[in-house]
Design a protein around this motif. Structure first.
Motif, PDB file in Angstrom:
ATOM      1  N   LEU A 179       0.872  -1.156   0.000  1.00 24.63           N
ATOM      2  CA  LEU A 179       0.000   0.000   0.000  1.00 24.63           C
ATOM      3  C   LEU A 179       0.917   1.216   0.000  1.00 24.63           C
ATOM      4  CD1 LEU A 179      -3.053   0.669   0.298  1.00 24.63           C
ATOM      5  CD2 LEU A 179      -2.638   0.855   2.742  1.00 24.63           C
ATOM      6  N   SER A 180       0.895   1.965  -1.091  1.00 23.52           N
ATOM      7  CA  SER A 180       1.759   3.131  -1.236  1.00 23.52           C
ATOM      8  C   SER A 180       0.932   4.397  -1.169  1.00 23.52           C
ATOM      9  CB  SER A 180       2.491   3.096  -2.577  1.00 23.52           C
ATOM     10  OG  SER A 180       3.381   2.026  -2.597  1.00 23.52           O
ATOM     11  N   ILE A 181       1.376   5.334  -0.360  1.00 19.20           N
ATOM     12  CA  ILE A 181       0.678   6.599  -0.219  1.00 19.20           C
ATOM     13  C   ILE A 181       1.537   7.678  -0.862  1.00 19.20           C
ATOM     14  CG2 ILE A 181      -0.265   8.258   1.426  1.00 19.20           C
ATOM     15  CD1 ILE A 181      -0.449   5.631   3.272  1.00 19.20           C
ATOM     16  N   THR A 182       0.971   8.320  -1.884  1.00 17.18           N
ATOM     17  CA  THR A 182       1.655   9.425  -2.546  1.00 17.18           C
ATOM     18  C   THR A 182       1.038  10.722  -2.033  1.00 17.18           C
ATOM     19  OG1 THR A 182       0.180   9.625  -4.458  1.00 17.18           O
ATOM     20  CG2 THR A 182       1.934   7.966  -4.607  1.00 17.18           C
ATOM     21  N   GLN A 183       1.407  11.851  -2.636  1.00 18.85           N
ATOM     22  CA  GLN A 183       0.863  13.127  -2.176  1.00 18.85           C
ATOM     23  C   GLN A 183      -0.651  13.205  -2.349  1.00 18.85           C
ATOM     24  OE1 GLN A 183       3.508  13.401  -4.687  1.00 18.85           O
ATOM     25  NE2 GLN A 183       5.000  14.838  -3.859  1.00 18.85           N
ATOM     26  N   ARG A 184      -1.199  12.560  -3.413  1.00 17.33           N
ATOM     27  CA  ARG A 184      -2.638  12.681  -3.693  1.00 17.33           C
ATOM     28  C   ARG A 184      -3.361  11.359  -3.896  1.00 17.33           C
ATOM     29  NH1 ARG A 184      -3.383  15.986  -8.635  1.00 17.33           N
ATOM     30  NH2 ARG A 184      -1.523  14.892  -9.283  1.00 17.33           N
ATOM     31  N   PHE A 185      -2.654  10.237  -3.816  1.00 16.71           N
ATOM     32  CA  PHE A 185      -3.280   8.942  -4.112  1.00 16.71           C
ATOM     33  C   PHE A 185      -2.862   7.879  -3.106  1.00 16.71           C
ATOM     34  CE2 PHE A 185      -2.969  11.185  -8.123  1.00 16.71           C
ATOM     35  CZ  PHE A 185      -4.214  10.992  -8.683  1.00 16.71           C
ATOM     36  N   ILE A 186      -3.740   6.884  -2.957  1.00 15.01           N
ATOM     37  CA  ILE A 186      -3.409   5.664  -2.238  1.00 15.01           C
ATOM     38  C   ILE A 186      -3.410   4.564  -3.284  1.00 15.01           C
ATOM     39  CG2 ILE A 186      -4.143   4.016  -0.481  1.00 15.01           C
ATOM     40  CD1 ILE A 186      -5.472   6.369   0.958  1.00 15.01           C
ATOM     41  N   CYS A 187      -2.307   3.850  -3.391  1.00  7.10           N
ATOM     42  CA  CYS A 187      -2.143   2.836  -4.434  1.00  7.10           C
ATOM     43  C   CYS A 187      -1.826   1.493  -3.789  1.00  7.10           C
ATOM     44  CB  CYS A 187      -1.001   3.217  -5.376  1.00  7.10           C
ATOM     45  SG  CYS A 187      -1.136   4.872  -6.064  1.00  7.10           S
ATOM     46  N   PHE A 188      -2.325   0.423  -4.397  1.00  7.91           N
ATOM     47  CA  PHE A 188      -2.017  -0.931  -3.934  1.00  7.91           C
ATOM     48  C   PHE A 188      -1.722  -1.799  -5.150  1.00  7.91           C
ATOM     49  CE2 PHE A 188      -3.150  -5.330  -3.104  1.00  7.91           C
ATOM     50  CZ  PHE A 188      -2.436  -5.585  -1.948  1.00  7.91           C
TER      51      PHE A 188
ATOM     52  N   ASP B 218       0.798   4.135  11.835  1.00 10.06           N
ATOM     53  CA  ASP B 218       1.620   4.949  10.928  1.00 10.06           C
ATOM     54  C   ASP B 218       0.909   5.163   9.599  1.00 10.06           C
ATOM     55  OD1 ASP B 218       3.595   5.058  12.854  1.00 10.06           O
ATOM     56  OD2 ASP B 218       4.855   3.519  11.898  1.00 10.06           O
ATOM     57  N   CYS B 219       0.244   4.124   9.106  1.00 10.47           N
ATOM     58  CA  CYS B 219      -0.500   4.214   7.849  1.00 10.47           C
ATOM     59  C   CYS B 219      -1.662   5.199   7.982  1.00 10.47           C
ATOM     60  CB  CYS B 219      -1.000   2.829   7.443  1.00 10.47           C
ATOM     61  SG  CYS B 219      -1.901   2.794   5.886  1.00 10.47           S
ATOM     62  N   VAL B 220      -2.415   5.090   9.062  1.00 12.55           N
ATOM     63  CA  VAL B 220      -3.549   5.993   9.306  1.00 12.55           C
ATOM     64  C   VAL B 220      -3.047   7.434   9.414  1.00 12.55           C
ATOM     65  CG1 VAL B 220      -5.307   6.646  11.016  1.00 12.55           C
ATOM     66  CG2 VAL B 220      -5.030   4.250  10.350  1.00 12.55           C
ATOM     67  N   ASP B 221      -1.964   7.639  10.157  1.00 14.94           N
ATOM     68  CA  ASP B 221      -1.405   8.983  10.319  1.00 14.94           C
ATOM     69  C   ASP B 221      -0.934   9.563   8.990  1.00 14.94           C
ATOM     70  OD1 ASP B 221      -1.902   8.812  13.034  1.00 14.94           O
ATOM     71  OD2 ASP B 221       0.173   8.325  13.554  1.00 14.94           O
ATOM     72  N   CYS B 222      -0.321   8.740   8.156  1.00 16.46           N
ATOM     73  CA  CYS B 222       0.164   9.198   6.853  1.00 16.46           C
ATOM     74  C   CYS B 222      -0.999   9.611   5.950  1.00 16.46           C
ATOM     75  CB  CYS B 222       1.000   8.109   6.195  1.00 16.46           C
ATOM     76  SG  CYS B 222       1.779   8.628   4.658  1.00 16.46           S
ATOM     77  N   ILE B 223      -2.044   8.799   5.904  1.00 18.13           N
ATOM     78  CA  ILE B 223      -3.219   9.133   5.083  1.00 18.13           C
ATOM     79  C   ILE B 223      -3.879  10.408   5.606  1.00 18.13           C
ATOM     80  CG2 ILE B 223      -5.530   8.376   4.374  1.00 18.13           C
ATOM     81  CD1 ILE B 223      -4.406   5.478   4.450  1.00 18.13           C
ATOM     82  N   ARG B 224      -4.004  10.510   6.923  1.00 22.01           N
ATOM     83  CA  ARG B 224      -4.599  11.713   7.527  1.00 22.01           C
ATOM     84  C   ARG B 224      -3.782  12.955   7.180  1.00 22.01           C
ATOM     85  NH1 ARG B 224      -4.543  11.073  13.404  1.00 22.01           N
ATOM     86  NH2 ARG B 224      -6.480   9.953  13.212  1.00 22.01           N
TER      87      ARG B 224
END
Length: 148
Positions: free
Chosen positions: A66-75, A129-135
């Motif tokens: 699961l990769s989090i970019t500046q504007r997208f969540i990708c899997f 960490d994932c939740v914090d990053c998305i937030r």
């Protein structure tokens, strides 16, 4: 050839660190923050950079990242990359992010609720960490996200 070899080494958690030298590394870091282009793989603009990546499973229990970019969540999965398991979700379409349990026992899953669907990811060893990053990325975009 080179692309496939990079995928195999990533799956085995090895990365080339110099001429003829290989080192065991974190697969997510090697795969998503190395020479591999997340923008090219997921069809994102070249300006998109991976902020953070997490080892995870999708709702079909297929392992990937699961990769989090500046504007997208990708899997995408490691072994069957680019297939039917590849998912790209704009962060601005997510209404609610919910911490949930896998198999009603393990606190390592999240649900992402969007207007047309709900997407589920489990096996997150660093779920907070994932939740914090998305937030954080949502806040940077000025998007209001409900986190439970």
């Amino acid at each position: 050839g080179r692309w496939l070899w990079a995928r195999v080494c990533t799956a085995l958690r090895w990365m080339r660190v110099g001429a003829g030298r290989w080192s065991k590394v974190n697969a997510a870091t090697a795969f998503f923050e190395g020479s591999w282009s997340a923008a090219g793989h997921f069809g994102l603009p070249d300006t998109e950079k991976v902020v953070q990546s997490f080892s995870a499973m999708n709702s079909k229990l297929v392992h990937g990242y699961l990769s989090i970019t500046q504007r997208f969540i990708c899997f995408d999965t490691v072994l069957f990359a680019g297939g039917p398991n590849k998912v790209v979700m704009p962060i601005e379409t997510i209404r609610r992010l919910k911490r949930t349990k896998f198999a009603q026992i393990f606190n390592n899953a999240i649900e992402l609720e969007m207007p047309t669907q709900t997407v589920y990811f489990s096996g997150l060893l660093r779920r907070q960490d994932c939740v914090d990053c998305i937030r954080t990325q949502s806040q940077l975009l000025g998007h209001e996200l409900v986190v439970k």
